[in-house]
Design a protein around this motif. Structure first.
Motif, PDB file in Angstrom:
ATOM      1  N   LEU A 381       0.924  -1.189  -0.010  1.00  0.00           N
ATOM      2  CA  LEU A 381       0.012   0.029  -0.182  1.00  0.00           C
ATOM      3  C   LEU A 381       1.016   1.132  -0.019  1.00  0.00           C
ATOM      4  O   LEU A 381       1.123   1.651   1.041  1.00  0.00           O
ATOM      5  CB  LEU A 381      -1.088   0.091   1.201  1.00  0.00           C
ATOM      6  N   GLU A 382       1.213   1.823  -1.152  1.00  0.00           N
ATOM      7  CA  GLU A 382       1.826   2.905  -1.225  1.00  0.00           C
ATOM      8  C   GLU A 382       0.978   4.068  -1.463  1.00  0.00           C
ATOM      9  O   GLU A 382       0.033   4.269  -2.531  1.00  0.00           O
ATOM     10  CB  GLU A 382       3.009   2.863  -2.428  1.00  0.00           C
ATOM     11  N   LYS A 383       0.860   5.021  -0.498  1.00  0.00           N
ATOM     12  CA  LYS A 383      -0.215   6.089  -0.831  1.00  0.00           C
ATOM     13  C   LYS A 383      -0.093   6.836  -1.742  1.00  0.00           C
ATOM     14  O   LYS A 383       1.046   7.716  -1.836  1.00  0.00           O
ATOM     15  CB  LYS A 383      -0.450   6.813   0.579  1.00  0.00           C
ATOM     16  N   PRO A 384      -0.787   7.126  -2.595  1.00  0.00           N
ATOM     17  CA  PRO A 384      -0.597   7.869  -3.901  1.00  0.00           C
ATOM     18  C   PRO A 384      -0.866   9.417  -3.434  1.00  0.00           C
ATOM     19  O   PRO A 384      -1.481   9.883  -2.658  1.00  0.00           O
ATOM     20  CB  PRO A 384      -1.892   7.651  -4.808  1.00  0.00           C
ATOM     21  N   PRO A 389      -1.581  12.654  -8.621  1.00  0.00           N
ATOM     22  CA  PRO A 389      -2.080  11.165  -8.813  1.00  0.00           C
ATOM     23  C   PRO A 389      -1.573  10.495  -9.782  1.00  0.00           C
ATOM     24  O   PRO A 389      -1.201  11.078 -10.872  1.00  0.00           O
ATOM     25  CB  PRO A 389      -3.866  11.479  -8.840  1.00  0.00           C
ATOM     26  N   PRO A 390      -1.330   9.342  -9.765  1.00  0.00           N
ATOM     27  CA  PRO A 390      -0.898   8.283 -10.770  1.00  0.00           C
ATOM     28  C   PRO A 390      -1.927   8.345 -12.030  1.00  0.00           C
ATOM     29  O   PRO A 390      -3.178   8.515 -11.714  1.00  0.00           O
ATOM     30  CB  PRO A 390      -0.827   6.954 -10.115  1.00  0.00           C
ATOM     31  N   GLY A 395      -3.775   2.708 -13.548  1.00  0.00           N
ATOM     32  CA  GLY A 395      -4.923   2.489 -12.274  1.00  0.00           C
ATOM     33  C   GLY A 395      -5.371   3.532 -11.815  1.00  0.00           C
ATOM     34  O   GLY A 395      -6.297   3.545 -11.221  1.00  0.00           O
ATOM     35  N   GLY A 396      -4.676   4.593 -11.639  1.00  0.00           N
ATOM     36  CA  GLY A 396      -5.015   5.746 -10.815  1.00  0.00           C
ATOM     37  C   GLY A 396      -5.352   5.565  -9.485  1.00  0.00           C
ATOM     38  O   GLY A 396      -4.864   4.456  -8.978  1.00  0.00           O
ATOM     39  N   ILE A 397      -5.891   6.532  -8.878  1.00  0.00           N
ATOM     40  CA  ILE A 397      -6.056   6.364  -7.431  1.00  0.00           C
ATOM     41  C   ILE A 397      -7.056   5.182  -7.040  1.00  0.00           C
ATOM     42  O   ILE A 397      -7.229   4.649  -6.119  1.00  0.00           O
ATOM     43  CB  ILE A 397      -6.678   7.825  -6.875  1.00  0.00           C
ATOM     44  N   LEU A 398      -7.731   4.818  -8.063  1.00  0.00           N
ATOM     45  CA  LEU A 398      -8.980   3.843  -7.721  1.00  0.00           C
ATOM     46  C   LEU A 398      -8.209   2.462  -7.645  1.00  0.00           C
ATOM     47  O   LEU A 398      -8.645   1.791  -6.657  1.00  0.00           O
ATOM     48  CB  LEU A 398      -9.725   3.663  -9.150  1.00  0.00           C
ATOM     49  N   ALA A 449     -11.325  12.047  -4.629  1.00  0.00           N
ATOM     50  CA  ALA A 449     -10.233  12.388  -5.459  1.00  0.00           C
ATOM     51  C   ALA A 449     -10.258  11.376  -6.832  1.00  0.00           C
ATOM     52  O   ALA A 449     -10.162  11.641  -8.050  1.00  0.00           O
ATOM     53  CB  ALA A 449      -8.687  12.663  -5.114  1.00  0.00           C
ATOM     54  N   SER A 450     -10.377   9.855  -6.410  1.00  0.00           N
ATOM     55  CA  SER A 450     -10.608   9.010  -7.252  1.00  0.00           C
ATOM     56  C   SER A 450     -11.761   9.224  -8.198  1.00  0.00           C
ATOM     57  O   SER A 450     -11.656   9.097  -9.358  1.00  0.00           O
ATOM     58  CB  SER A 450     -10.714   7.707  -6.768  1.00  0.00           C
ATOM     59  N   LEU A 451     -12.953   9.577  -7.643  1.00  0.00           N
ATOM     60  CA  LEU A 451     -14.173  10.094  -8.380  1.00  0.00           C
ATOM     61  C   LEU A 451     -13.973  11.109  -9.313  1.00  0.00           C
ATOM     62  O   LEU A 451     -14.320  11.146 -10.518  1.00  0.00           O
ATOM     63  CB  LEU A 451     -15.304  10.224  -7.509  1.00  0.00           C
ATOM     64  N   ARG A 452     -13.265  11.994  -9.090  1.00  0.00           N
ATOM     65  CA  ARG A 452     -12.916  13.122  -9.789  1.00  0.00           C
ATOM     66  C   ARG A 452     -12.233  12.639 -10.852  1.00  0.00           C
ATOM     67  O   ARG A 452     -12.404  13.147 -12.161  1.00  0.00           O
ATOM     68  CB  ARG A 452     -12.435  14.270  -9.059  1.00  0.00           C
ATOM     69  N   GLN A 453     -10.955  11.905 -10.812  1.00  0.00           N
ATOM     70  CA  GLN A 453     -10.246  11.523 -11.606  1.00  0.00           C
ATOM     71  C   GLN A 453     -10.827  10.470 -12.612  1.00  0.00           C
ATOM     72  O   GLN A 453     -10.666  10.655 -13.960  1.00  0.00           O
ATOM     73  CB  GLN A 453      -9.017  10.746 -11.072  1.00  0.00           C
TER      74      GLN A 453
END
Length: 823
Positions: A381-384, A389-390, A395-398, A449-453
């Protein structure tokens, strides 16, 4: 048989009545028969004869019911010289005697009863006297027992006190004896500082290690307690304390050496799997700091904590070449199963070796979670970064959130499995929960942030698809030479909105997983749902605005190709062609906007169902959260509603512009002012009316499909009102004669039947009034006043219509109407 009485006053052999005759089952008939059977033998014979029947010699019935024989009848016939019943005297004598006997018997019985009563009374008195004497004796016996019990109790208490004193004395003697022994050993430790070779053989004999460890611990406790008591004092006590400090140091050194020796022996036995020796050492070591060092030493020397290959194998098993939630889930399940099996095997050894196995299991499980599991989670678990964000290609934050959820679920499962194996008093679920505390603190921010991405990535995908579609459409249009608009608008995709909802559902499921408290869950759910509302509102609003842009472009095309009054026929024909193309573009834009409206409604329904079925129940723990979410949903959709309202207004303008163009192009002056007035009337609607109704019928199919409920009713009502105004303004350009008025009335009827499909009562009423107004062109001038007697409200419009009559000036209707209105 009764006997004869000796005391009877009758001398002719009377019968004796005995008392025994009245005992048992007494029968008066039997007694009577025994009394009279010696005196009435002939009666018995007569009874026997009568039993034989009536046919021998004949019988006669007597008045008393008895029968008599023929011989008796003969005797009666001969006379009454002899008595009828000669034994009566004997029976009377017998009965009198019997009565006397009975009286005598009653007297005898009465006498016996009196005697018995006296005897019973005497015996009862004796019995009562005996009972009183017995009661006195029993009371005395109870008093004796009470004194005996009290004495026994007193003796027992005395014996117990004596026993306690003896036991205390024995305990004191034993304590004193042990204290003497301890003092002797303490003097040995205090007499030779730093030299442990001069101690008693007890402390060097390997067979007496357990006894030596116990005594050493007692000596340490005794010495340390004595030092602590002597700390506040001064003088001699301080000197004594300094002397004991030497003993304490020597004892500590000896205990350390003994503990190390036992640990070495424990390790050697562990390598050989000699459980009995390990158990013996563990029991002895339990006397040193409750065996903590032995337990920690055993756990620390387990291969899974010191073997580097085990750690690398864990990482390779879970991470692999590329991280994916499914791969991580399978790897964690397999790894955690291996860890649980290893702990289960160690538990069997721990139960057989250690005197406090629960404490050892607690240390072991805690070490497993804090070292082995934590090491793996840190790698996994590497916190983005939220700022950078990646990319979605990676794979992004998701991807991080999905892996986090999988790791959390599997870790909680292994915690429950370890609890089932055994972990003492350790809160293994709480410890497993704490491993994710840093991730859970920032989880809501990462989820949003994942939902926005995801939303931005979806918009880019749709934009790219639209660009490809535009390029293909432009190529095809240029090849055909008929490209009008620059590019088609991006349509609303219900599938895209459903995908937004699926993302939100997945996020809500993670909220439910990570939020243990209902209040925390409600806060996170509201934040995630608000993110969905903003996304859907922005998406729908932007698409509606783009659909409106298409309507605006079509309106600009219409304005560009307005036909002037003084142009050549060729220019007019070209302009007409362009105007028709602009009308086609307007119709296409209208239909596209209606599709956008329909899909907007479908999208809003999806959001409402999702809120009702999944979100609302999760907001209940916080007061007012549900109402606030409903208000947020209404606010979020207000922008889309405003864009939709403006677009519908543009749709009405588009329709009315085409209606005006058709009316202008198709409506002829001769339609309402035929030069052949008086000929056969044409009952068909005008060509302009037919074209307008056909156009509206065709185009409004999209509106009937797209709009529902109040939205549909409001739109059609507004369109009907605009059509009403547009038609009036159009008719004001013409002059009507009676046949033209009939033709107009036919057009109004056609329009009225068409707008009736709008289900708008106010519009229907206006077109009905138009039908009445059309009558002003048909009736004679003198009959005009009678048209408005029942409807005075339309006089103003009627006056405007009357001015369109072709005989308005010739019939001097102006002055006539003035007098009519004034009256």
């Amino acid at each position: 048989m009764p006997q004869r009485s000796k005391s009877s006053s009758v001398s002719n052999l009377p019968l004796i009545l005995n008392i025994d005759d009245f005992k048992g089952d007494f029968s008066f008939d039997a007694l009577f028969g025994n009394l009279v059977k010696e005196l009435l033998p002939s009666l018995q014979e007569d009874e026997a004869d009568s039993a034989d029947g009536h046919g021998i010699g004949g019988t006669d019935a007597l008045p008393n019911g008895h029968t008599r024989t023929t011989s008796d009848a003969t005797k009666v016939a001969q006379g009454l010289s002899s008595p009828l019943f000669p034994e009566v005297d004997a029976l009377l004598s017998l009965f009198k005697d019997s009565c006397k006997e009975l009286i005598d018997l009653r007297k005898q019985i009465d006498g016996k009863l009196n005697n018995l009563k006296k005897e019973v009374s005497t015996q009862d008195a004796k019995h009562r006297k005996t009972l009183n004497e017995l009661e006195k004796g029993v009371d005395g016996l109870f008093n004796s027992f009470a004194r005996l019990d009290s004495r026994i109790s007193s003796v027992g208490q005395t014996a117990a006190k004596v026993g306690d004193h003896l036991q205390n004395a024995d305990a004191q003697r034993e304590t004193a004896s042990q204290t003497i022994e301890l003092v002797k050993y303490l003097m040995e430790f205090n007499s030779s500082p730093g030299d442990l070779t001069k101690l008693s053989p007890l402390f060097s004999d390997d067979s007496r290690v357990a006894e030596a460890a116990s005594i050493a611990q007692k000596l340490r406790s005794f010495a340390e307690e004595d030092i602590s008591r002597a700390m506040p004092s001064v003088g001699a006590a301080s000197t004594a304390s300094r002397g004991l400090e030497v003993a304490v140091g020597n004892l500590q050194e000896y205990c350390n050496e003994l503990e190390n020796r036992l640990l070495a022996k424990f390790d050697a036995a562990s390598q050989r799997r000699e459980l009995s020796t390990m158990s013996e050492c563990a029991k002895i070591l339990s006397q040193f700091n409750r065996g903590t060092s032995a337990m920690q030493h055993y756990v620390a020397t387990r291969p899974m904590f010191i073997d580097v290959e085990v750690m690398n194998s864990d990482t390779n098993l879970v991470l692999g070449d590329q991280i994916s939630p499914n791969y991580v889930a399978r790897g964690l399940s397999k790894l955690y199963k291996e860890i649980t099996d290893t702990v289960r095997k160690e538990a069997a050894t721990i139960m057989a070796v250690f005197p406090s196995p629960n404490d050892v299991m607690s240390i072991l499980v805690q070490r497993v979670l804090e070292q082995r599991v934590t090491y793996l989670l840190d790698k996994l678990l590497e916190k983005p970064s939220l700022a950078h964000p990646p990319p979605m290609e990676e794979g992004g934050i998701l991807l991080y959130l999905r892996v986090l959820a999988v790791a959390y679920e599997r870790t909680q499962e292994v915690a429950r499995d370890l609890r089932a194996v055994g972990c003492g008093d350790l809160d293994v679920e709480g410890l497993a929960e704490s491993l994710f505390s840093s991730h859970k603190d920032e989880y809501p921010d990462h989820e949003q942030a994942s939902l926005r991405q995801l939303y931005q990535a979806k918009l880019e995908e749709l934009r790219a698809e639209s660009q490809i579609f535009s390029e293909l459409s432009g190529t095809i249009g240029r090849s055909k030479g008929a490209s009008v608009a620059s590019s088609p608008p991006q349509e609303i995709s219900v599938e895209a909105v459903a995908e937004f909802v699926r993302w939100n559902e997945e996020a809500i499921s993670r909220c439910t997983l990570f939020s243990l408290l209902p209040a925390t869950l409600a806060v996170n759910v509201r934040a995630v749902f608000t993110c969905l509302l903003n996304q859907v509102s922005q998406y729908i609003t932007e698409r509606l605005v783009r659909a409106r842009d298409s309507l605006t472009e079509a309106a600009a095309l219409r304005e560009r190709f307005v036909i002037g009054t003084s142009v050549s026929r060729r220019v007019a024909a070209a302009a007409t062609s362009q105007a028709e193309a602009a009308a086609a573009a307007g119709e296409s834009s209208f239909k596209a906007f209606m599709v956008a409206i329909q899909r907007s409604g479908s999208s809003v329904v999806i959001i409402q169902k999702y809120f009702t079925n999944s979100i609302s129940r999760l907001l209940l723990p916080i007061d007012g959260a549900h109402a606030a979410a409903c208000e947020e949903m209404a606010t979020a959709m207000s922008g889309a509603e405003s864009a939709a309202y403006k677009g519908l207004q543009q749709c009405i303008e588009t329709l009315m512009a085409e209606v005006e163009r058709l009316l202008t192009a198709e409506q002829k002056a001769a339609d309402y002012h035929s030069p052949d007035d008086g000929m056969v009337h044409d009952h068909r609607p005008t060509n302009a009316c037919t074209r307008v109704v056909a156009y509206l019928s065709r185009v409004l199919e999209a509106a009937f499909t797209a709009l529902e409920g109040l939205n549909k009713q409001a739109f059609l009502t507004e369109l009907g009102n605009n059509l009403y105004k547009g038609l009036i303004n159009h008719w004001m350009k013409f002059t009507f004669n009676p046949s033209g008025g009939l033709r107009l009335k036919r057009d109004i009827t056609e329009y009225g039947e068409f707008v009736r499909s709008f289900n708008a009562p106010s519009v229907d009423e206006k077109f009905e009034l138009l039908g009445i107004l059309a009558n002003v062109f048909i009736v004679a001038p003198e009959s005009l006043s009678s048209l408005f007697e029942g409807t005075p409200s339309i006089r103003k419009d009627a006056q405007r219509f009357i001015q369109l009559r072709d005989d308005y000036k010739s019939a001097k209707l102006a002055s006539r109407l003035n007098s009519l209105w004034s009256s």
